[in-house]
Write a protein that holds these residues in place. Structure first.
Motif, PDB file in Angstrom:
ATOM      1  N   PRO A 105     100.195 -35.204  51.088  1.00 51.19           N
ATOM      2  CA  PRO A 105     100.793 -35.243  52.496  1.00 51.19           C
ATOM      3  C   PRO A 105     101.638 -36.643  52.718  1.00 51.19           C
ATOM      4  O   PRO A 105     101.488 -37.743  53.318  1.00 51.19           O
ATOM      5  N   LEU A 116     105.864 -31.908  54.411  1.00 51.02           N
ATOM      6  CA  LEU A 116     105.702 -31.390  55.608  1.00 51.02           C
ATOM      7  C   LEU A 116     106.581 -31.051  56.445  1.00 51.02           C
ATOM      8  O   LEU A 116     107.754 -31.340  56.483  1.00 51.02           O
ATOM      9  N   LYS A 166     104.076 -27.973  60.247  1.00 50.96           N
ATOM     10  CA  LYS A 166     103.236 -28.305  60.430  1.00 50.96           C
ATOM     11  C   LYS A 166     102.762 -29.727  60.049  1.00 50.96           C
ATOM     12  O   LYS A 166     101.843 -29.952  60.479  1.00 50.96           O
ATOM     13  N   LEU A 222      99.369 -30.865  62.509  1.00 54.68           N
ATOM     14  CA  LEU A 222      98.505 -31.505  61.875  1.00 54.68           C
ATOM     15  C   LEU A 222      98.468 -32.726  63.002  1.00 54.68           C
ATOM     16  O   LEU A 222      97.414 -33.622  63.792  1.00 54.68           O
ATOM     17  N   SER A 235      96.588 -25.547  54.642  1.00 55.36           N
ATOM     18  CA  SER A 235      96.383 -26.761  53.607  1.00 55.36           C
ATOM     19  C   SER A 235      96.264 -28.401  54.344  1.00 55.36           C
ATOM     20  O   SER A 235      95.958 -29.229  53.391  1.00 55.36           O
ATOM     21  N   VAL A 236      96.539 -28.233  54.955  1.00 51.98           N
ATOM     22  CA  VAL A 236      96.081 -30.117  56.119  1.00 51.98           C
ATOM     23  C   VAL A 236      94.890 -29.445  57.104  1.00 51.98           C
ATOM     24  O   VAL A 236      95.194 -28.599  57.978  1.00 51.98           O
ATOM     25  N   THR A 284      88.938 -29.296  47.929  1.00 46.55           N
ATOM     26  CA  THR A 284      89.953 -30.375  49.350  1.00 46.55           C
ATOM     27  C   THR A 284      90.018 -31.702  48.452  1.00 46.55           C
ATOM     28  O   THR A 284      88.480 -32.236  47.596  1.00 46.55           O
ATOM     29  N   ASP A 318      93.538 -37.834  51.923  1.00 42.61           N
ATOM     30  CA  ASP A 318      94.600 -38.763  52.090  1.00 42.61           C
ATOM     31  C   ASP A 318      94.562 -39.039  53.783  1.00 42.61           C
ATOM     32  O   ASP A 318      93.845 -38.456  54.496  1.00 42.61           O
ATOM     33  N   PHE A 371      97.931 -39.684  56.825  1.00 40.37           N
ATOM     34  CA  PHE A 371      98.795 -39.471  57.602  1.00 40.37           C
ATOM     35  C   PHE A 371      99.129 -40.058  58.653  1.00 40.37           C
ATOM     36  O   PHE A 371      98.013 -39.965  59.617  1.00 40.37           O
ATOM     37  N   VAL A 402      93.127 -37.308  56.469  1.00 38.52           N
ATOM     38  CA  VAL A 402      93.319 -36.277  56.673  1.00 38.52           C
ATOM     39  C   VAL A 402      92.795 -35.521  55.191  1.00 38.52           C
ATOM     40  O   VAL A 402      92.010 -35.926  54.613  1.00 38.52           O
ATOM     41  N   GLN A 403      92.402 -34.058  55.601  1.00 46.12           N
ATOM     42  CA  GLN A 403      91.851 -33.282  54.229  1.00 46.12           C
ATOM     43  C   GLN A 403      92.518 -32.109  53.885  1.00 46.12           C
ATOM     44  O   GLN A 403      93.082 -31.225  54.933  1.00 46.12           O
ATOM     45  N   ILE A 404      92.502 -31.965  52.494  1.00 48.86           N
ATOM     46  CA  ILE A 404      94.204 -31.480  51.497  1.00 48.86           C
ATOM     47  C   ILE A 404      93.489 -30.272  51.013  1.00 48.86           C
ATOM     48  O   ILE A 404      92.483 -30.252  50.174  1.00 48.86           O
TER      49      ILE A 404
END
Length: 476
Positions: free
Chosen positions: A2, A7, A11, A15, A40-41, A97, A100, A102, A107-109
């Motif tokens: 991300p 995004l 979103k 976030l 997703s995030v 998961t 990454d 952001f 964050v978890q994807i």
């Protein structure tokens, strides 16, 4: 991965709210864990963030790599096993998961459920029977020694090894950021056994859908830890860990390196079945848990080695305090320091009371992340030591009631890394207490650890036989 360009506007707004606490008003307060509105995030939980930060270290062993071995006695279809594991991934976002960054924040994807699973299958029946065990361990060690890429994933690697006609082992190398003891014992093992049985009979999954996912907990946890709750718990830790803080004078076999090396190896142990029963009976008669009794023995052992009367031992507390998260896979642990006063030559019973009191206090104020306590209390930093404590102890969850053809052993394959100088883990099984010591070989020899385990057994025997014994009489 991300970023601002990948995004959508909606979103990105969601976030930002998740990461920085700017959420639209809702009738659901922090006491209720609600489903998030984006799939997703999500932010990391406070538990995960500590792991993520430490996992950024370079040039150290993969000390956050965990090993789990699931044992199967009986026929097993690799295809059905893969189907069962994929269903577990579908049920639990945490195990599909990646992580990454952001806007400078981790964050978890959450990824879609995969159609296939990279399940490595190895048949060792062609080897001599005496060689199969060694080869199985070699294969498992090779996987758990490999680093994980938190950005790319996957964060677990399963290897199915066949040792005999009806003897299988599913070795799983897993990054700690997605697993804890409850995940292994009370979710993964029973769900896998249940799903395998159903799918092998061409039946649908009998498991109910989960009301929330780990990422929902992550946001709820962040929303709840603020204001008066945070201030109250930090005040407890300021008092409990006020200076001067003791440094454990553990009799190392070699000088301490100038910086932590995070190297580790594992020594398993088994307490005699008779002593295991006596420990349980002692704990019951004293109105405490088996963990409190074992921990009291550990503090007494450390006193025998060091003659110190102010000792800090670490343990891990669980954030699984709500019913919604009991059946979730994921990492819910937080290290906490237990500072016990052993002065005045207390009896075993009095020492047990002190250990219990300190443990209850710590576990009642365990929502503040360990790294946050370090940041706020600012202890004197020694790059050769972990803040507050260098040794730790914990008790594994109880074994679940599953088909006897399935079993589980955690941490039986070493990753070559360790967070602390020494970590003593007990596992209270129906047939007796087993366990393992994870220790740093740069500081301690294997012979020293074996002698320590002998001393533990001796001390525990004395403790349970006479709770009126004074600390000075507990000799090794």
């Amino acid at each position: 991965m991300p970023d601002n360009t990948q995004l959508s506007e909606s979103k990105r707004d969601l976030l930002q709210r998740y990461l920085y606490g700017r959420r639209a008003t809702s009738s659901v307060g922090p006491s209720s864990i609600a489903r998030r509105t984006t799939n997703s995030v999500a932010p990391l939980s406070l538990c995960q963030q500590q792991i993520w930060l430490n996992a950024q270290r370079r040039g150290v062993p993969p000390f956050y790599n965990e090993s789990i071995t699931l044992h199967r006695k009986g026929p097993l279809s690799p295809a059905v096993l893969e189907q069962s594991l994929i269903e577990i991934l579908r049920r639990h976002e945490a195990w599909r998961t990646t992580f990454d960054v952001f806007d400078g924040q981790p964050v978890q994807i959450i990824h879609p459920t995969p159609a296939r699973l990279p399940l490595t299958v190895v048949d060792l029946r062609a080897l001599a029977e005496n060689d199969r065990e060694q080869e199985a361990r070699r294969l498992a060690e090779a996987e758990v020694h490999r680093s994980f890429d938190l950005r790319r994933g996957p964060l677990f690697r399963p290897t199915l090894v066949r040792l005999g006609e009806n003897d299988y082992r599913l070795h799983m190398a897993v990054h700690q950021i997605i697993i804890d003891g409850v995940t292994a014992y009370h979710v993964l093992l029973p769900e896998l056994a249940c799903l395998y049985q159903a799918f092998s009979e061409s039946k649908p999954s009998p498991l109910p859908e989960l009301p929330i996912q780990y990422a929902d907990f992550a946001y709820w946890q962040r929303e709840g830890l603020q204001g008066e709750l945070l201030a109250t718990q930090l005040a407890y830790w300021r008092k409990q860990l006020e200076a001067p803080l003791p440094v454990l004078h553990w009799p190392n076999d070699r000088p301490r390196p100038p910086k932590q090396t995070f190297r580790g190896t594992i020594q398993p142990f088994t307490l005699p079945s008779g002593l295991s029963s006596e420990i349980r009976q002692f704990a019951q008669s004293e109105g405490v848990t088996s963990f409190a009794a074992l921990l009291t023995g550990f503090f007494a052992l450390l006193h025998c080695y060091t003659r110190q009367v102010d000792i800090v031992v670490g343990t891990v507390s669980s954030a699984r305090k709500r019913s919604e998260v009991q059946r979730l896979m994921g990492y819910f642990l937080n290290p906490v320091p237990l500072r016990v006063d052993l002065s005045g030559n207390p009896t075993v019973r009095e020492l047990l009371s002190r250990v219990r009191r300190v443990s209850v206090g710590a576990l009642s104020n365990d929502e503040v992340p360990f790294e946050h306590i370090v940041e706020k209390l600012r202890p004197e930093i020694d790059p050769s030591r972990n803040p507050f404590f260098q040794v730790a102890a914990s008790l594994e969850p109880s074994m679940p009631d599953v088909d006897s053809s399935w079993n589980l052993t955690p941490m039986d394959i070493t990753s070559g890394g360790a967070r602390w100088d020494l970590y003593l883990v007990w596992d209270d099984r129906p047939d007796g207490i087993i366990g393992r010591v994870q220790y740093n070989p740069d500081l301690l020899d294997a012979a020293t650890i074996l002698k320590m385990l002998e001393h533990q057994e001796t001390l525990l025997g004395k403790i349970v036989s006479n709770p009126q014994t004074h600390l000075s009489d507990l000799t090794i």
